[in-house]
Design an enzyme around this catalytic site. Structure first.
Site, PDB file in Angstrom:
ATOM      1  CB  THR A 167      -0.895   0.004   1.260  1.00  0.00           C
ATOM      2  OG1 THR A 167      -1.635  -1.205   1.273  1.00  0.00           O
ATOM      3  CG2 THR A 167      -1.839   1.194   1.292  1.00  0.00           C
ATOM      4  N   GLY A 206       2.901  -2.831   8.316  1.00  0.00           N
ATOM      5  CA  GLY A 206       2.947  -3.440   9.650  1.00  0.00           C
ATOM      6  C   GLY A 206       4.324  -4.012   9.948  1.00  0.00           C
ATOM      7  CD  GLU A 444      -3.885 -10.274   4.557  1.00  0.00           C
ATOM      8  OE1 GLU A 444      -4.105 -10.998   3.585  1.00  0.00           O
ATOM      9  OE2 GLU A 444      -3.052 -10.522   5.432  1.00  0.00           O
TER      10      GLU A 444
HETATM   11  C1  LIG Z   1      -3.875  -1.107  10.538  1.00  0.00           C
HETATM   12  C2  LIG Z   1      -3.545  -1.329   9.099  1.00  0.00           C
HETATM   13  C3  LIG Z   1      -2.559  -2.229   8.743  1.00  0.00           C
HETATM   14  C4  LIG Z   1      -2.190  -2.393   7.398  1.00  0.00           C
HETATM   15  N1  LIG Z   1      -1.131  -3.185   7.086  1.00  0.00           N
HETATM   16  C5  LIG Z   1      -0.642  -3.180   5.816  1.00  0.00           C
HETATM   17  C6  LIG Z   1       0.591  -3.821   5.497  1.00  0.00           C
HETATM   18  O1  LIG Z   1       1.242  -4.413   6.361  1.00  0.00           O
HETATM   19  N2  LIG Z   1       1.032  -3.758   4.208  1.00  0.00           N
HETATM   20  C7  LIG Z   1       0.338  -3.126   3.226  1.00  0.00           C
HETATM   21  O2  LIG Z   1       0.787  -3.116   2.085  1.00  0.00           O
HETATM   22  N3  LIG Z   1      -0.842  -2.508   3.502  1.00  0.00           N
HETATM   23  C8  LIG Z   1      -1.338  -2.513   4.758  1.00  0.00           C
HETATM   24  N4  LIG Z   1      -2.515  -1.854   5.059  1.00  0.00           N
HETATM   25  C9  LIG Z   1      -3.207  -1.150   4.008  1.00  0.00           C
HETATM   26  C10 LIG Z   1      -4.534  -1.776   3.613  1.00  0.00           C
HETATM   27  O3  LIG Z   1      -4.326  -2.966   2.923  1.00  0.00           O
HETATM   28  C11 LIG Z   1      -5.305  -0.723   2.834  1.00  0.00           C
HETATM   29  O4  LIG Z   1      -5.743   0.246   3.764  1.00  0.00           O
HETATM   30  C12 LIG Z   1      -6.468  -1.308   2.061  1.00  0.00           C
HETATM   31  O5  LIG Z   1      -6.014  -2.050   0.973  1.00  0.00           O
HETATM   32  C13 LIG Z   1      -7.426  -0.217   1.554  1.00  0.00           C
HETATM   33  O6  LIG Z   1      -6.744   0.768   0.866  1.00  0.00           O
HETATM   34  P1  LIG Z   1      -6.970   2.309   1.232  1.00  0.00           P
HETATM   35  O7  LIG Z   1      -6.799   2.467   2.693  1.00  0.00           O
HETATM   36  O8  LIG Z   1      -6.097   3.100   0.355  1.00  0.00           O
HETATM   37  O9  LIG Z   1      -8.481   2.607   0.913  1.00  0.00           O
HETATM   38  P2  LIG Z   1      -9.082   2.992  -0.505  1.00  0.00           P
HETATM   39  O10 LIG Z   1      -8.691   1.990  -1.519  1.00  0.00           O
HETATM   40  O11 LIG Z   1      -8.828   4.413  -0.804  1.00  0.00           O
HETATM   41  O12 LIG Z   1     -10.621   2.827  -0.179  1.00  0.00           O
HETATM   42  C14 LIG Z   1     -11.395   3.811   0.504  1.00  0.00           C
HETATM   43  C15 LIG Z   1     -12.867   3.453   0.387  1.00  0.00           C
HETATM   44  O13 LIG Z   1     -13.247   3.433  -0.976  1.00  0.00           O
HETATM   45  C16 LIG Z   1     -13.862   2.214  -1.312  1.00  0.00           C
HETATM   46  N5  LIG Z   1     -13.388   1.755  -2.616  1.00  0.00           N
HETATM   47  C17 LIG Z   1     -12.130   1.847  -3.132  1.00  0.00           C
HETATM   48  N6  LIG Z   1     -12.092   1.271  -4.348  1.00  0.00           N
HETATM   49  C18 LIG Z   1     -13.327   0.796  -4.595  1.00  0.00           C
HETATM   50  C19 LIG Z   1     -13.928   0.090  -5.672  1.00  0.00           C
HETATM   51  N7  LIG Z   1     -13.259  -0.266  -6.760  1.00  0.00           N
HETATM   52  N8  LIG Z   1     -15.235  -0.230  -5.571  1.00  0.00           N
HETATM   53  C20 LIG Z   1     -15.944   0.106  -4.490  1.00  0.00           C
HETATM   54  N9  LIG Z   1     -15.446   0.757  -3.447  1.00  0.00           N
HETATM   55  C21 LIG Z   1     -14.146   1.093  -3.488  1.00  0.00           C
HETATM   56  C22 LIG Z   1     -13.443   1.214  -0.252  1.00  0.00           C
HETATM   57  O14 LIG Z   1     -14.493   0.284  -0.023  1.00  0.00           O
HETATM   58  C23 LIG Z   1     -13.205   2.081   0.961  1.00  0.00           C
HETATM   59  O15 LIG Z   1     -14.387   2.166   1.714  1.00  0.00           O
HETATM   60  C24 LIG Z   1      -2.902  -1.705   6.396  1.00  0.00           C
HETATM   61  C25 LIG Z   1      -3.934  -0.845   6.745  1.00  0.00           C
HETATM   62  C26 LIG Z   1      -4.235  -0.618   8.075  1.00  0.00           C
HETATM   63  C27 LIG Z   1      -5.276   0.403   8.419  1.00  0.00           C
END
Ligand SMILES: Cc1cc2nc3c(=O)[nH]c(=O)nc-3n(C[C@H](O)[C@H](O)[C@H](O)COP(=O)(O)OP(=O)(O)OC[C@H]3O[C@@H](n4cnc5c(N)ncnc54)[C@H](O)[C@@H]3O)c2cc1C
Length: 626
Positions: A167, A206, A444
């Site tokens: 991410t 993480g 995930e």
């Molecule tokens: C505590 C924590 C630990 C994490 N650990 C890791 C890690 O170790 N390594 C890593 O790589 N990542 C990690 N992540 C990242 C995590 O995988 C991402 O937050 C997740 O993939 C969502 O991406 P985003 O936060 O950018 O949300 P976005 O993709 O911006 O999404 C925001 C909102 O928009 C909606 N949305 C987005 N695209 C679509 C679509 N095509 N259709 C419908 N709705 C959509 C989603 O449902 C969501 O509600 C972690 C996140 C957190 C909070």
């Protein structure tokens, strides 16, 4: 209408075996009888634990009960101390031999079983394990080749720790949009990992802020200006000996979070970080010394799909976090409800909360669903252990991750409320689970995005609707009509067919581009995903019942089926699958089943065999105050 309703209430309260029910296998007969309270708890435990994972789960239970690091308090610790404790717990686990880094490929039952037990205790521990074992370990194991085996030995004992950097600040769900680059330098035979913009910095990684030695980085592989798409690379973050941060790596703390504050999530910027060519995880694609790119796939998108495929194991494993949190929280709430007294027929005769119909309804329904989800995950785990994975595996791992985590968040809230104010006290544990599990809906793979993957898989199946078997449940004897697994299956099958046809129609009627047509239909895609998961979880439960009729599984299956129907009752009635008469009986049948299950609720939670140090100090949630 009300007259009818009273007639229905009278009917469903009568315990009689109707003649018009298809009872070939006889299991439905049990539903008309009270549950035998002397059932074999050990048998139920083995069913829920699974034969394959049982011994690993028992060994993990013993470890949690006895290891001093799992007797330490974690409630209210500041972030620094909490992160240190979780690290020490993970090191203790790694040194115990309970799990091995290669398990996710070679012994999934052991890994998944242990993680489920650790999630009885706390989701920080299993998240930290998950990042290291399934995400870092998974990329090495599934995307790497023999030249990456050197990472395994030290990682297995946590002498070195790994994290997973996919991410970025600018891109989460849309992984193909990530901006990090990996330029190949032919002169030095190195890749140069770089964050070209502020939004390309890796975020949420993480384990990276404090503990990780290595990370697997997802970046665009570029040779002589040609971008071959997203690939995975092993990048050292810290010196394995001294722990000091490597040149060109800048790591910041992501800061305090809603939950999981025992995990050191970090923000990483790479400034022209050079790594050897061999650090490309080259199972599917490789770059020769002189810079020739070779892939097993003819397009970057196919390579990307193969690169993402291994994460299905992580998605299955992550549901174990939901399973443990739900089972511990339900156990806490149910034990409390058996002890806590409020109100009664007279002021001097107060009764336990569990005698209240509302308490039975709110706790028994999630209890049933948790067990049935677990049985379904056992099936998926077995499928994941097959040499040839079924075509459905990716869609089903995505689907169960989404529906289980959404359900879990709701169930934990219910448990919290069911314990009143005491549920709000961190010492009583549910609050901690609630905050920690919330994020499972997002990481995930965001649930809404995962449900679309499932819907796209179903759209691609070109399944023909089974309209010939369409049923209409109508009549005075709602109980006979509903206590019939074939009828329930047909309801769920028909709903899925209709949802699928509806989604196809919305997309095909659209005059817009393929992207916009699907985009406009996402809410329907999510509904289709729910319909499908409900059907297959139900079907798996009935299949299990047919081979292992462990008590009180039949009642749990029917309770969950009726709750699922009730959740979408308006739809079933308006689509002429259930008559209003039958619909009105459903809440009463649910209540009867809840009351039946309540009678054996203590035995059911005993079958979870949760170590005492995973629970609050006092079962009544108040004795520790005096
Ligand atoms: C505590 C924590 C630990 C994490 N650990 C890791 C890690 O170790 N390594 C890593 O790589 N990542 C990690 N992540 C990242 C995590 O995988 C991402 O937050 C997740 O993939 C969502 O991406 P985003 O936060 O950018 O949300 P976005 O993709 O911006 O999404 C925001 C909102 O928009 C909606 N949305 C987005 N695209 C679509 C679509 N095509 N259709 C419908 N709705 C959509 C989603 O449902 C969501 O509600 C972690 C996140 C957190 C909070």
């Amino acid at each position: 209408m009300y007259k009818n309703r009273i007639e229905i209430i009278k009917k469903h309260l009568e315990v009689n075996i109707p003649t018009n029910v298809n009872n070939k296998n006889g299991i439905e007969n049990e539903l008309f009888n009270p549950i035998d309270t002397n059932f074999n708890v050990g048998e139920l435990k083995l069913l829920i634990d699974s034969v394959e994972a049982s011994k690993y789960k028992d060994a993990t239970r013993e470890f949690i009960k006895n290891h001093p690091k799992f007797k330490e308090n974690f409630i209210g610790l500041n972030m620094e101390s909490y992160r240190q404790l979780v690290l020490e717990q993970c090191v203790a686990i790694a040194n115990s031999g309970l799990i091995h880094l290669t398990d996710i490929k070679n012994n999934l039952h052991r890994y998944a079983g242990a993680v489920e037990m650790f999630s009885y205790y706390n989701n920080n521990v299993c998240t930290k394990l998950g990042v290291h074992y399934t995400l870092f370990g998974g990329t090495i194991m599934f995307l790497g080749t023999s030249r990456h085996e050197k990472y395994i030995e030290d990682a297995n004992t946590l002498k070195t720790m790994g994290c997973f950097a996919m991410t970025e600040i600018g891109h989460g769900s849309n992984v193909r949009g990530i901006e990090t680059t990996a330029h190949y330098d032919k002169q030095t035979k190195e890749f140069i990992i770089h964050s070209p913009t502020p939004t390309s910095e890796k975020f949420w990684i993480g384990g990276s802020y404090l503990h990780a030695t290595y990370t697997t980085v997802f970046a665009n592989l570029i040779i002589d200006g040609t971008n071959h798409g997203v690939h995975a690379f092993v990048v050292p973050l810290r010196c394995a000996k001294s722990g000091s941060i490597m040149n060109g790596i800048h790591i910041k703390d992501c800061g305090h979070k809603l939950g999981l504050n025992g995990i050191d999530n970090g923000q990483i910027r790479f400034t022209q970080v050079r790594i050897p060519r061999e650090n490309l995880l080259n199972k599917y694609s490789d770059v020769s010394e002189d810079g020739i790119y070779k892939s097993q796939f003819n397009t970057p998108i196919k390579n990307f799909a193969a690169t993402m495929a291994p994460f299905i194991v992580g998605r299955m494993a992550i549901t174990k976090g939901c399973s443990g949190a739900a089972k511990t929280s339900l156990s806490i709430a149910i034990e409390f409800s058996h002890l806590r007294k409020q109100f009664g027929p007279t002021p001097n005769n107060e009764l336990p909360l569990i005698t209240l119909s509302s308490q039975q309804r709110r706790l028994m329904a999630p209890l049933a669903r948790t067990i049935l989800f677990d049985l379904y995950i056992q099936r998926l785990t077995n499928e994941l252990c097959q040499p040839k994975l079924p075509a459905s595996i990716h869609a089903h791992c995505s689907g169960i991750k989404a529906v289980y985590s959404w359900f879990c968040v709701g169930a934990l809230q219910t448990c919290r409320e069911a314990c009143g104010g005491q549920g709000y006290r961190s010492a009583n544990r549910i609050a901690e689970f609630k905050n920690d599990c919330d994020i499972v809906c997002t990481y995930e793979g965001d649930n809404t995005v995962l449900m679309q993957q499932l819907a796209k898989y179903l759209l691609g199946l070109k399944k023909k609707p089974t309209t010939a078997n369409r049923i209409y449940l109508d009549g005075d004897d709602a109980k006979s009509l509903l206590f019939n697994f074939a009828n329930i299956h047909q309801l769920f099958e028909t709903r899925e067919d209709i949802r699928l046809a509806e989604l196809k129609q919305i997309i095909s009627n659209s005059k817009e581009s393929a992207y916009s047509a699907f985009n406009n239909a996402i809410p329907w895609a999510v509904k289709l995903g729910f319909a499908h998961m409900t059907k297959i979880v139900f079907q798996n439960s009935v299949d299990t019942l047919k081979t292992k009729n462990v008590k009180p599984l039949a009642h749990l299956v029917m309770l969950d089926a009726l709750v699922s129907i009730e959740e979408d009752l308006g739809w079933f009635v308006s689509n002429h699958l259930i008559s209003p008469n039958v619909a009105q009986a459903i809440p009463f049948l649910i209540q009867d089943l809840c009351s039946e299950v309540t009678k054996v609720s203590k035995q059911i939670i005993a079958s979870f065999d949760i170590p005492e140090n995973c629970k609050p100090e006092s079962k009544d949630l108040i004795s520790d105050l005096f």
